[in-house]
Write an enzyme that holds these catalytic residues in place. Structure first.
Site, PDB file in Angstrom:
ATOM      1  N   ASP A 178      -9.183  -7.246   3.535  1.00  0.00           N
ATOM      2  CA  ASP A 178      -9.437  -6.519   4.770  1.00  0.00           C
ATOM      3  C   ASP A 178     -10.659  -7.122   5.445  1.00  0.00           C
ATOM      4  OD1 ASP A 178     -10.194  -4.310   6.704  1.00  0.00           O
ATOM      5  OD2 ASP A 178      -8.477  -3.369   5.729  1.00  0.00           O
ATOM      6  N   LEU A 222       6.721   5.864   1.622  1.00  0.00           N
ATOM      7  CA  LEU A 222       5.710   6.682   0.965  1.00  0.00           C
ATOM      8  C   LEU A 222       5.379   7.909   1.799  1.00  0.00           C
ATOM      9  CD1 LEU A 222       3.222   3.833  -0.059  1.00  0.00           C
ATOM     10  CD2 LEU A 222       5.181   4.707  -1.352  1.00  0.00           C
ATOM     11  N   ARG A 223       5.387   9.059   1.153  1.00  0.00           N
ATOM     12  CA  ARG A 223       4.975  10.295   1.819  1.00  0.00           C
ATOM     13  C   ARG A 223       3.503  10.544   1.542  1.00  0.00           C
ATOM     14  NH1 ARG A 223       8.618  14.380  -1.151  1.00  0.00           N
ATOM     15  NH2 ARG A 223       8.057  12.896  -2.803  1.00  0.00           N
ATOM     16  N   GLY A 259       8.173  24.662  11.645  1.00  0.00           N
ATOM     17  CA  GLY A 259       6.734  24.648  11.845  1.00  0.00           C
ATOM     18  C   GLY A 259       6.389  24.244  13.260  1.00  0.00           C
ATOM     19  N   CYS A 280       3.764   8.102  10.793  1.00  0.00           N
ATOM     20  CA  CYS A 280       5.082   7.455  10.843  1.00  0.00           C
ATOM     21  C   CYS A 280       6.015   8.025  11.902  1.00  0.00           C
ATOM     22  CB  CYS A 280       5.756   7.547   9.475  1.00  0.00           C
ATOM     23  SG  CYS A 280       4.898   6.620   8.187  1.00  0.00           S
ATOM     24  N   ARG A 294      -3.503  11.823  12.523  1.00  0.00           N
ATOM     25  CA  ARG A 294      -2.710  11.145  13.545  1.00  0.00           C
ATOM     26  C   ARG A 294      -1.557  12.018  14.036  1.00  0.00           C
ATOM     27  NH1 ARG A 294      -2.179   5.406  10.470  1.00  0.00           N
ATOM     28  NH2 ARG A 294      -2.304   6.853   8.699  1.00  0.00           N
TER      29      ARG A 294
END
Length: 442
Positions: A30, A153-154, A256, A263, A331
């Site tokens: 990074d 991926l969650r 909800g 995502c 986000r």
């Protein structure tokens, strides 16, 4: 085998740590000097349950390292994963691929010998082809293959999703690349994880199709919830009734305030733009995007309605700011629409989130951040549940009632039982359930 992971964001860091847990030597790269320094000190840039321990263990074992030098990270790697951000591009809704292409150019200059370049970032169909063109243009003599390997991926359960996935998707027509990827994912093959080998373009499409389908499922049950309120039905029973159908399934049928996160919002919009570009519009997904955006804004109106039609001069206690529990990700969180709308309507907002307040402070001004849930609702005119953190589920109802000026609870995640709330004297508003008793407001 040696792997270089370009990008230490959510996908890159989790994937790199998990590959190292499989016994692979991984170097995470990074450009952010501070982030790398913090990672070397064991400080995680994101909140993901279990990630800190996983990183610590593999750093100690010598399988996981961090660097700011892409050249050093890539030069001896068998596989180089591009796991940089692909945010929504300003102005047109397409995915911004500038970071992906910049990484491709640097990889081209640094790689040595046959190298598999893997797009782990979520990218539109055709991105792998462009990455290949960029690298070939820079290094016409290089031996390499570009592979698509999307992540599924969650947030909040990412480590389990990586270690025990529903499937692994690998897009390549290069036999040497297929061998490298097969070796890399051998630990999952040994536990009989389905591994889908397909073309690069198909692999890229699978990722977008999966995310947009799930977003559509969420939006569907949210609209059904609205109808349930009108006709006197219970959306939870409806969701259970249809979810028991094996063709439908029970997941992502929880009503909800709308989907958010890293995502679904950007991927649905990006696929809509791609489809329009190819003159093959996706009308269903266009509607999903529109409905979800309007739903988040409409949730503020529910709170205002529960408060008697006005929040002017009133204090609202908000429980939960992240887009979902077990993450600090803000986000496209519903709170980013709901909280400013309440303030604009004249309300004062106090808020608490177990993990996301650091991120929230960068995005939400004009609110008071509290130390815990009870401090948040002390003296407030209403309590609003925006994120279903477990610690909110077991709150003492008597203590809630004593803390609030008025016993108003707006439960946008349906964490409480409506009958129990009404029996305890609350004016209770939830999502997708018919009114129960005279004081319940749905």
């Amino acid at each position: 085998m040696r792997v270089a992971m370009i990008g230490t964001g959510y996908v890159g860091l989790v994937s790199g740590a998990c590959f190292s847990e499989f016994g692979t030597d991984v170097v995470c790269v990074d450009k952010d000097l501070e982030k790398i320094a913090r990672l070397e000190d064991g400080i995680m840039p994101i909140y993901e349950p279990g990630l800190d321990v996983l990183v610590e263990n593999n750093v100690k074992a010598g399988r996981l390292t961090f660097t700011t030098s892409l050249k050093e990270g890539v030069k001896d790697a068998d596989a180089v994963f591009i796991a940089v951000g692909t945010p929504t591009r300003r102005g047109d809704g397409h995915a911004d691929l500038s970071y992906v292409y910049a990484a491709a150019e640097e990889i081209a200059e640094a790689m040595e010998g046959f190298t598999v370049i893997v797009t782990k970032s979520t990218v539109p169909v055709g991105t792998g082809r462009e990455v290949e063109r960029i690298i070939r243009e820079k290094r016409p003599d290089a031996e390499f293959a570009v592979v698509s390997n999307p992540e599924f991926l969650r947030e909040g359960s990412a480590i389990g999703d990586f270690m025990r996935p529903d499937r692994v998707v690998i897009g390549t027509s290069d036999e040497r690349a297929r061998e490298v990827m097969s070796d890399l994912y051998r630990p999952l093959y040994l536990i009989e994880t389905p591994i889908v080998f397909t073309t690069r373009e198909t692999s890229e499409m699978i990722k977008y199709a999966a995310n947009t389908f799930l977003a559509a499922k969420i939006t569907f049950i949210n609209e059904i919830a609205d109808l349930c309120e009108k006709v006197g039905a219970d959306v939870h029973d409806v969701a259970r009734g249809i979810g028991l159908d094996g063709r439908i399934g029970k997941k992502f049928l929880h009503p909800g305030p709308g989907y958010g996160g890293s995502c679904f919002p950007k991927d649905t919009l990006a696929l809509v733009r791609t489809a329009q570009e190819y003159d093959s519009p996706l009308r269903i997904i266009e509607t999903v995007v529109d409905v979800n955006a309007k739903r988040k804004k409409a949730m503020a109106d529910r709170v205002i309605s529960a408060c008697g039609g006005s929040v002017a001069g009133k204090t609202i206690g908000i429980l939960g700011l992240a887009f979902k529990p077990n993450t600090d990700d803000m986000r496209d969180a519903p709170s980013l629409d709901i909280v400013p709308a309440l303030i604009a309507a004249g309300g004062s907002v106090k808020a608490y989130d177990p993990e996301a307040m650091g991120e929230a402070r960068k995005l939400l001004d004009g609110i008071s951040y509290c130390e815990n849930a009870y401090d948040t609702i002390e003296g407030a005119d209403a309590m609003v549940v925006l994120t279903e953190w477990n610690e909110f589920r077991g709150m003492d109802l008597d203590r809630i009632k004593a803390a609030l000026k008025h016993p108003i609870v707006v439960d946008l995640r349906n964490v409480y039982d409506p009958s129990e709330m009404v029996e305890n004297g609350f004016s209770y508003s939830c999502v997708g359930r018919a009114s129960i008793g005279g004081s319940s407001k749905s």
